[in-house]
Scaffold this active site. Structure first.
Site, PDB file in Angstrom:
ATOM      1  N   SER A 149     -24.591  17.853  51.267  1.00  0.00           N
ATOM      2  CA  SER A 149     -24.451  17.465  52.680  1.00  0.00           C
ATOM      3  C   SER A 149     -25.742  16.789  53.105  1.00  0.00           C
ATOM      4  CB  SER A 149     -24.238  18.727  53.519  1.00  0.00           C
ATOM      5  OG  SER A 149     -24.331  18.450  54.886  1.00  0.00           O
ATOM      6  N   TYR A 162     -26.624  27.525  56.080  1.00  0.00           N
ATOM      7  CA  TYR A 162     -25.924  26.354  55.503  1.00  0.00           C
ATOM      8  C   TYR A 162     -26.962  25.418  54.883  1.00  0.00           C
ATOM      9  CZ  TYR A 162     -22.565  22.478  55.143  1.00  0.00           C
ATOM     10  OH  TYR A 162     -21.749  21.470  54.678  1.00  0.00           O
TER      11      TYR A 162
HETATM   12  P1  NDP Z   1     -12.495  21.900  54.354  1.00  0.00           P
HETATM   13  O1  NDP Z   1     -12.680  23.164  55.126  1.00  0.00           O
HETATM   14  O2  NDP Z   1     -11.383  20.990  54.741  1.00  0.00           O
HETATM   15  O3  NDP Z   1     -12.342  22.225  52.796  1.00  0.00           O
HETATM   16  C1  NDP Z   1     -13.015  23.274  52.167  1.00  0.00           C
HETATM   17  C2  NDP Z   1     -12.289  23.583  50.882  1.00  0.00           C
HETATM   18  O4  NDP Z   1     -12.979  24.635  50.204  1.00  0.00           O
HETATM   19  C3  NDP Z   1     -10.857  24.042  51.093  1.00  0.00           C
HETATM   20  O5  NDP Z   1     -10.023  23.385  50.174  1.00  0.00           O
HETATM   21  C4  NDP Z   1     -10.911  25.528  50.789  1.00  0.00           C
HETATM   22  O6  NDP Z   1      -9.676  25.944  50.234  1.00  0.00           O
HETATM   23  C5  NDP Z   1     -12.016  25.553  49.734  1.00  0.00           C
HETATM   24  N1  NDP Z   1     -12.584  26.881  49.574  1.00  0.00           N
HETATM   25  C6  NDP Z   1     -13.235  27.617  50.506  1.00  0.00           C
HETATM   26  N2  NDP Z   1     -13.546  28.822  50.007  1.00  0.00           N
HETATM   27  C7  NDP Z   1     -13.094  28.833  48.722  1.00  0.00           C
HETATM   28  C8  NDP Z   1     -13.114  29.812  47.700  1.00  0.00           C
HETATM   29  N3  NDP Z   1     -13.659  31.017  47.883  1.00  0.00           N
HETATM   30  N4  NDP Z   1     -12.549  29.498  46.509  1.00  0.00           N
HETATM   31  C9  NDP Z   1     -11.975  28.293  46.320  1.00  0.00           C
HETATM   32  N5  NDP Z   1     -11.939  27.327  47.254  1.00  0.00           N
HETATM   33  C10 NDP Z   1     -12.487  27.613  48.445  1.00  0.00           C
HETATM   34  O7  NDP Z   1     -13.893  21.163  54.443  1.00  0.00           O
HETATM   35  P2  NDP Z   1     -14.490  19.820  53.795  1.00  0.00           P
HETATM   36  O8  NDP Z   1     -13.464  19.077  53.058  1.00  0.00           O
HETATM   37  O9  NDP Z   1     -15.236  19.159  54.869  1.00  0.00           O
HETATM   38  O10 NDP Z   1     -15.560  20.456  52.818  1.00  0.00           O
HETATM   39  C11 NDP Z   1     -15.730  20.076  51.471  1.00  0.00           C
HETATM   40  C12 NDP Z   1     -17.203  20.072  51.134  1.00  0.00           C
HETATM   41  O11 NDP Z   1     -17.838  19.030  51.855  1.00  0.00           O
HETATM   42  C13 NDP Z   1     -17.956  21.349  51.486  1.00  0.00           C
HETATM   43  O12 NDP Z   1     -18.811  21.693  50.419  1.00  0.00           O
HETATM   44  C14 NDP Z   1     -18.771  20.954  52.709  1.00  0.00           C
HETATM   45  O13 NDP Z   1     -19.936  21.718  52.836  1.00  0.00           O
HETATM   46  C15 NDP Z   1     -19.052  19.495  52.396  1.00  0.00           C
HETATM   47  N6  NDP Z   1     -19.422  18.681  53.545  1.00  0.00           N
HETATM   48  C16 NDP Z   1     -18.529  18.463  54.564  1.00  0.00           C
HETATM   49  C17 NDP Z   1     -18.916  17.720  55.665  1.00  0.00           C
HETATM   50  C18 NDP Z   1     -18.019  17.514  56.839  1.00  0.00           C
HETATM   51  O14 NDP Z   1     -18.495  16.995  57.856  1.00  0.00           O
HETATM   52  N7  NDP Z   1     -16.738  17.846  56.773  1.00  0.00           N
HETATM   53  C19 NDP Z   1     -20.241  17.109  55.737  1.00  0.00           C
HETATM   54  C20 NDP Z   1     -21.084  17.375  54.607  1.00  0.00           C
HETATM   55  C21 NDP Z   1     -20.666  18.127  53.565  1.00  0.00           C
HETATM   56  P3  NDP Z   1      -8.960  27.362  50.464  1.00  0.00           P
HETATM   57  O15 NDP Z   1      -9.251  27.807  51.857  1.00  0.00           O
HETATM   58  O16 NDP Z   1      -7.507  27.028  50.228  1.00  0.00           O
HETATM   59  O17 NDP Z   1      -9.512  28.247  49.406  1.00  0.00           O
END
Ligand code: NDP
Length: 254
Positions: A149, A162
């Site tokens: 990020s 975070y």
């Molecule tokens: P979402 O919340 O849409 O996606 C997060 C994903 O992580 C989901 O598919 C969730 O699936 C999965 N996840 C969470 N916990 C677990 C677990 N214990 N085991 C397996 N899967 C897990 O957010 P984003 O798409 O935004 O996030 C993706 C990445 O991008 C993250 O690392 C975030 O920090 C990073 N990011 C996002 C930004 C933003 O502005 N959106 C900016 C910078 C970085 P499920 O709940 O089905 O397990």
């Protein structure tokens, strides 16, 4: 010349929504068989069906990557089904914001478990297969892309733990890059700014009201596809070129 993904296998964690789902769609369009890993199986199965209906190849694997055994089993299922693993996108993540003073420390534990330990479990399980792909696969190169990020580059008040996880991901990525790059496993970090996903929705109402909603209302944020494009760029570089760091921001996010 860009490498093709045809015949390769990519495992994407957090593929049930947001950036992970968009990345899975994109890598499948580019020819990779994609392994979709997350906890929400229904979402993964819907996405796998969508990808297969569009002519791609996908496998949905339900796993909580904070559990080392489940992360290992997910990698194993990918290799058993497709016989190899060329690309790992460590994308699953959680962002729970708020002050350190008086924090609900259970939220810290959950963030560290997913953003740090989950990424480590998956990486450790995948590395032998990635090293093998780099040695014997058709492309003779393999990739790990860690979704960090802008919060892995810059710290802000209210982002403490975070920030801790994402600065940690950046440091680990560069260390691992140096360890395995001569064996042609490329390890890079992709650092998005604000992206329209579910990420902020897991926060408490007071945090959403004070920190998250005002940002999203005042910024033309990125789409998950913008980040998927970045991942696709990183994993299709020619064998001799490794992208160690890619930072993608909304144009109007300072
Ligand atoms: P979402 O919340 O849409 O996606 C997060 C994903 O992580 C989901 O598919 C969730 O699936 C999965 N996840 C969470 N916990 C677990 C677990 N214990 N085991 C397996 N899967 C897990 O957010 P984003 O798409 O935004 O996030 C993706 C990445 O991008 C993250 O690392 C975030 O920090 C990073 N990011 C996002 C930004 C933003 O502005 N959106 C900016 C910078 C970085 P499920 O709940 O089905 O397990």
């Amino acid at each position: 010349m860009a490498l093709k993904l045809t015949g390769t296998v990519a495992l994407i964690t957090g593929a049930s929504s947001g950036i992970g789902a968009a990345t899975a769609r994109r890598l499948a369009e580019d020819g990779a068989a994609v392994v979709l890993v997350a906890r929400r199986k229904d979402r993964l199965e819907d996405l796998a069906a969508e990808i297969e209906n569009a002519g791609g190849t996908a496998l949905a694997v339900e796993a909580d990557i904070t559990d080392r055994l489940q992360a290992e089993a997910a990698v194993q299922q990918a290799v058993e089904r497709f016989g190899r693993l060329d690309t790992l996108v460590n994308n699953a993540g959680l962002m729970l914001l708020g002050p350190v003073v008086g924090a609900d420390t259970e939220e810290w534990d959950r963030m560290i478990a997913v953003n740090v330990q989950g990424l480590l479990h998956t990486t450790h399980a995948a590395l032998p297969h990635l090293l093998q792909a780099a040695e014997q696969g058709p492309r003779q190169v393999a990739d790990i892309v860690n979704i960090s990020s802008i919060a892995g580059r810059v710290a802000w008040s209210g982002y403490g733990v975070y920030n801790l996880t994402k600065f940690g991901v950046n440091g680990f990525t560069e260390s691992l890059r140096q360890e395995v790059t001569r064996r042609h496993v490329r390890v890079g970090v992709l650092e998005p700014g604000g992206v329209a996903t579910e990420l902020g929705s897991h926060n408490k109402a007071e945090v959403r009201d004070a920190m998250i909603d005002p940002f999203y209302e005042s910024t033309e944020v990125l789409a998950p596809q913008d980040i998927a494009d970045g991942v696709a760029y990183m994993v299709t570089r020619p064998r001799h070129a490794s992208v160690g760091e890619l930072w993608i921001m909304p144009t109007d996010q300072a």
